[in-house]
Structures are given as C-alpha cells and as structure tokens.
Design a protein around this motif. Structure first.
Motif, PDB file in Angstrom:
ATOM      1  N   ALA A 109      70.219   7.877  78.237  1.00  0.00           N
ATOM      2  CA  ALA A 109      69.501   7.475  79.146  1.00  0.00           C
ATOM      3  C   ALA A 109      68.774   8.622  79.796  1.00  0.00           C
ATOM      4  CB  ALA A 109      70.375   6.506  80.237  1.00  0.00           C
ATOM      5  N   PRO A 110      67.541   8.344  80.249  1.00  0.00           N
ATOM      6  CA  PRO A 110      66.820   9.382  80.929  1.00  0.00           C
ATOM      7  C   PRO A 110      67.395   9.973  82.084  1.00  0.00           C
ATOM      8  CG  PRO A 110      65.017   7.616  80.299  1.00  0.00           C
ATOM      9  CD  PRO A 110      66.635   7.152  79.980  1.00  0.00           C
ATOM     10  N   ARG A 111      68.203   9.177  82.975  1.00  0.00           N
ATOM     11  CA  ARG A 111      68.580   9.588  84.254  1.00  0.00           C
ATOM     12  C   ARG A 111      69.888  10.442  83.761  1.00  0.00           C
ATOM     13  NH1 ARG A 111      70.283   5.220  88.424  1.00  0.00           N
ATOM     14  NH2 ARG A 111      68.130   4.980  88.662  1.00  0.00           N
ATOM     15  N   PHE A 112      70.528  10.138  82.779  1.00  0.00           N
ATOM     16  CA  PHE A 112      71.841  10.807  82.311  1.00  0.00           C
ATOM     17  C   PHE A 112      71.407  12.394  81.626  1.00  0.00           C
ATOM     18  CE2 PHE A 112      74.946  11.582  78.896  1.00  0.00           C
ATOM     19  CZ  PHE A 112      76.224  11.651  79.746  1.00  0.00           C
ATOM     20  N   ILE A 113      70.373  12.138  80.891  1.00  0.00           N
ATOM     21  CA  ILE A 113      69.762  13.436  80.509  1.00  0.00           C
ATOM     22  C   ILE A 113      69.543  14.448  81.558  1.00  0.00           C
ATOM     23  CG2 ILE A 113      67.948  14.449  78.905  1.00  0.00           C
ATOM     24  CD1 ILE A 113      67.918  11.971  77.469  1.00  0.00           C
ATOM     25  N   HIS A 114      68.655  13.835  82.367  1.00  0.00           N
ATOM     26  CA  HIS A 114      68.086  14.827  83.629  1.00  0.00           C
ATOM     27  C   HIS A 114      69.226  15.342  84.374  1.00  0.00           C
ATOM     28  CE1 HIS A 114      66.402  15.743  87.532  1.00  0.00           C
ATOM     29  NE2 HIS A 114      65.215  16.033  87.034  1.00  0.00           N
TER      30      HIS A 114
END
Length: 456
Positions: free
Chosen positions: A70-75
């Motif tokens: 997920a983008p939030r996890f990556i960020h």
C-alpha cells in the motif's frame, strides 16, 4: 549485472519467513531496512529491521499485478529509510522452493516505481527481494543508475543458511585429497569450504592450531591478523614454528601462512602484521564468513564482538586459563569455546570485556609503570589445552557453516580438566546492551557506525 550479498540474523529471518509462508499458499509482502557494508570486493546489505505488511491494509490487491504494498505503508518506510540512512527493500514471496526469480510483472513494477523511490531516498539504494522457501533473488537499484542482483544471502544463527536464486553445481574437489571427509559432507560441502573466507585473529598457541585444522579441511581463503613475532618461549605451542623462526624473529602471520600452504597449496592468504584494534585492520575482516578470536587482549575482544553484531559475521572466542594459588598449587585448568552470533553470546553482556583492562592496554609499558600498574607477566599456556579449545571451535564451524546439524541453542563450552567436568553455559543477554541489542546503536549498522577502534 553486478552482484550483491545479504546478511540477516536468524531471528529476523524467521519473522520474515513465517510471514511470507504461513501455510496458505498465497503471496505476502514485507519491507526490510538494511545497512550497507561496502569494500573493494563486496557490496553487502545487513538487514536490521523486518516490517511485515498486514494483509488487507499494508498489502492490497494490485492495480496491475496480483498484489502490492500500500502507498501509505511504502511512504512510511521509505522516509524512515531516508532519515536513518537505511536501504529500503520491498519483499514478496513466490511458491517455489530452491529456485526463484522475479516475474516480468515484478520487474515492470520496479521500472515504474523505483526511480521515484530513489529520489525520496536521497542517495541511498532501494530494491526488492523475492523469496522461495529456500531461495532468494534481489534487484537493487543504486543511486549511480546501476542495478545489482543477488550472489547469495546468509542467514546467521547458530548455523549459517545460504540462500541463492538457484541451486549451483559444485566445482570439482580434489577427490583423493579430501575423499574421506567428502564421504561425510559431500562435494557441495567441500566446495563451500573452498569458497569460505575465514578471519583468524591471533596466531599464537590456539590460532596456529585453528589454521592448520581449517587448512586441512580445505578452507580456501584466510585473513590472518597478529602483530607479534615468534620467540623461543613460543616454540612449545605454536604449530608450524621452528627454532629458526625464533632466531629470525619471524612474524607469526608468516609462520601461519607457511603452515596453511603446506596443508592446502590452493589456499589464498592475506597477512596483516598489526593490531586488530586499529580501524584500518579491523575493516579488512568485514568480508569474512566466519571469525576466530584467538588473541587474549581486551581490545581484540571488543573489536571482534563489534564485528559480529555490527556486520552479522558469526564467530567464536577461544581461550585456555590456568589458575594457581599463592603456593603454586593448581586451582583450575580450563579451556573455553565461546560462540558469538548476532544478538547472542555477546562478550559485553557476559562481562568478558573488562573496562579496567581496556584502559591498561591503551597505555605503553612506561605509562603502566609510572602509574603503578606494572607490566604483566605472561600467562601459562600449554599446547594440549589449546588444542581442546581449537578442536571444538573448528568442529562447531564445520557443523554449523555447512548446515550439518539443525539450528540449536547457543552455549558457551567450558572444559575443566582438573575435575574432568564440561559445563555448558547459557550466555546472558541484556535487552539494553549497546553492542548486541536492537535498541543499541551497533546491531546490524555495518558501515554506518564506527568500530570501537584506534585510528589508523
């Protein structure tokens, strides 16, 4: 494509492996944060942190591929990697066993996403790992624009598990020379010994026995560190030393090299006549696959201990000790074999590094005399006691490095010869230890923190 290596401690690998392979046959993901060890010969990533991706929130249905982080996890993790100067590694699994590779969809996703991650990382590499049950491949993107694939990953526990992208055939061993031991651990085991790089710190009574055993086993690469020369009093216990070496004051590393090449003419040796407590010398050991500490100084113990926990290099501290009372009667005759692994067996936690002795060792003989320390007399040393420690340590290396026995609890072995007792000691572990705990500043930090060395 150029190659890289990965080291990960058994505890972190088990967390990762259980998450990727829970038994449901499905794909799962995680992010690893790793530190860099870079030398002229190797680029190695030491995995310090494992962040499993929670199903449904951190690991979700992909827009192009099957699933994605997920983008939030990556960020959250790429910014942490940037701020802490870690390498960001996205991980997922395939259902394979001993061979694994990225799919075309995997590689296309790297092409789409990793240029932007490199910009966020601000000078740090980023990359991906794909895992089979007993295999691994990497795609590491360097800030220079180059990419690295995996040579091998080492899972460092009491044993050392080696993971590669695919099974490799062994190179031909010298059948006649190694025939009897090949019957024990096979040609693949013999090839692994030939490829191994072992560091031996201290080439006196114990270290000289260790190098002979290793050379006869077929270990192919040695880094030998000792700043001392052969004296007449050494001849009773340094294997390979002759009277002419004492007369010529031959360097102990040269005597050890001669012994190694007599036992294994194909071995490669790197000799360092100097103190391992000097940073330039200690850093030559970071590419080793295994370390033997056979020197008896506290400074050597301090640096060895740091190398194990900072660079995830398995090792062992060896020694023997003879104690007498005031009248000269023997109290204890002991040989010790103390394995040390990342986060386990720490010499600092177990009070085997004496800070007062460290301070004394930092002074010259003249300074010690002026401050009433005195110049210490040499300790008693007997070759047969040294051989007990050396043989048990080399046996442990053989069995654990070649995975000839399963993962097992780590113990210190103490052999008390007067009483005929062998004690197995569970090493103490301090959860707040600055050297071996994850809360400390050294564990898995590789090049990002300095070793506890003198300059030069």
């Amino acid at each position: 494509m150029d190659k890289c290596c990965i080291r990960i401690a058994r505890k972190e690998f088990d967390i990762l492996h259980r998450h990727l392979f829970p038994g449901d046959g499905d794909e799962h993901g995680a992010v690893l944060l790793a530190s860099i060890s870079e030398t002229k010969k190797k680029f190695t990533l030491c995995v310090r942190e494992v962040h499993p991706a929670e199903e449904g929130s951190d690991y979700i249905e992909g827009k192009i591929g099957y699933r994605a982080l997920a983008p939030r996890f990556i960020h959250r993790l790429i910014t942490r990697a940037r701020d802490e100067r870690f390498v960001y590694l996205a991980v997922h699994n395939h259902g394979s066993d001993r061979e694994v590779s990225f799919s075309s969809i995997d590689l296309a996703s790297h092409e789409r996403g990793y240029p932007a991650l490199l910009q966020i990382a601000k000078g740090m590499p980023v990359g991906a790992l794909v895992c089979g049950r007993r295999s691994m491949q990497a795609d590491i993107w360097m800030p220079s624009g180059s990419r690295l694939e995996l040579d091998h990953a080492a899972v460092v526990g009491t044993t050392r598990q080696r993971l590669t992208p695919s099974s490799r055939s062994s190179r031909t061993a010298i059948a006649g020379y190694y025939d009897r031991q090949i019957r024990m651990f096979g040609k693949l085991g013999q090839a692994a010994l030939a490829d191994a790089c072992v560091g031996v710190i201290g080439l006196g009574g114990i270290g000289s026995i260790v190098v002979e055993y290793l050379a006869r086993l077929g270990v192919g690469n040695f880094i030998l560190v000792d700043d001392d020369r052969v004296e007449e009093s050494n001849l009773s216990r340094i294997v390979g030393a002759a009277a002419s070496d004492a007369l010529s004051k031959a360097a102990k590393v040269k005597v050890a090299q001669r012994l190694i090449l007599q036992c294994n003419p194909h071995a490669k040796t790197h000799l360092i006549k100097g103190d391992v407590a000097r940073e330039s010398i200690a850093k030559t050991l970071v590419d080793c696959d295994y370390l033997f500490l056979a020197a008896d100084s506290m400074r050597a113990r301090l640096v060895f201990n740091a190398l194990v926990h900072q660079y995830f290099i398995p090792g062992v501290q060896l020694g023997s000790k003879i104690r007498s009372d005031s009248e000269g009667h023997l109290i204890d005759v002991m040989s010790a074999n103390r394995p040390v692994r990342p986060g386990d067996g720490c010499l600092w936690c177990n009070q085997l590094i004496d800070q007062n002795q460290l301070a004394k060792e930092a002074k010259t003989d003249e300074e010690r005399k002026a401050q009433s320390y005195g110049v210490e007399e040499p300790n008693p040393s007997v070759i047969s006691l040294n051989a007990i420690s050396a043989s048990h340590a080399v046996n442990d290396f053989l069995l654990d490095y070649l995975e000839l026995r399963p993962e097992h609890p780590l113990f210190y072995e103490h052999f008390h010869l007067l009483s005929g007792k062998q004690s197995l000691v569970t090493p103490r572990r301090d959860n707040d230890c600055p050297e071996c705990s994850q809360s400390g500043l050294r564990y898995g930090r590789a090049d990002s923190v300095a070793l506890p060395c003198m300059e030069g």
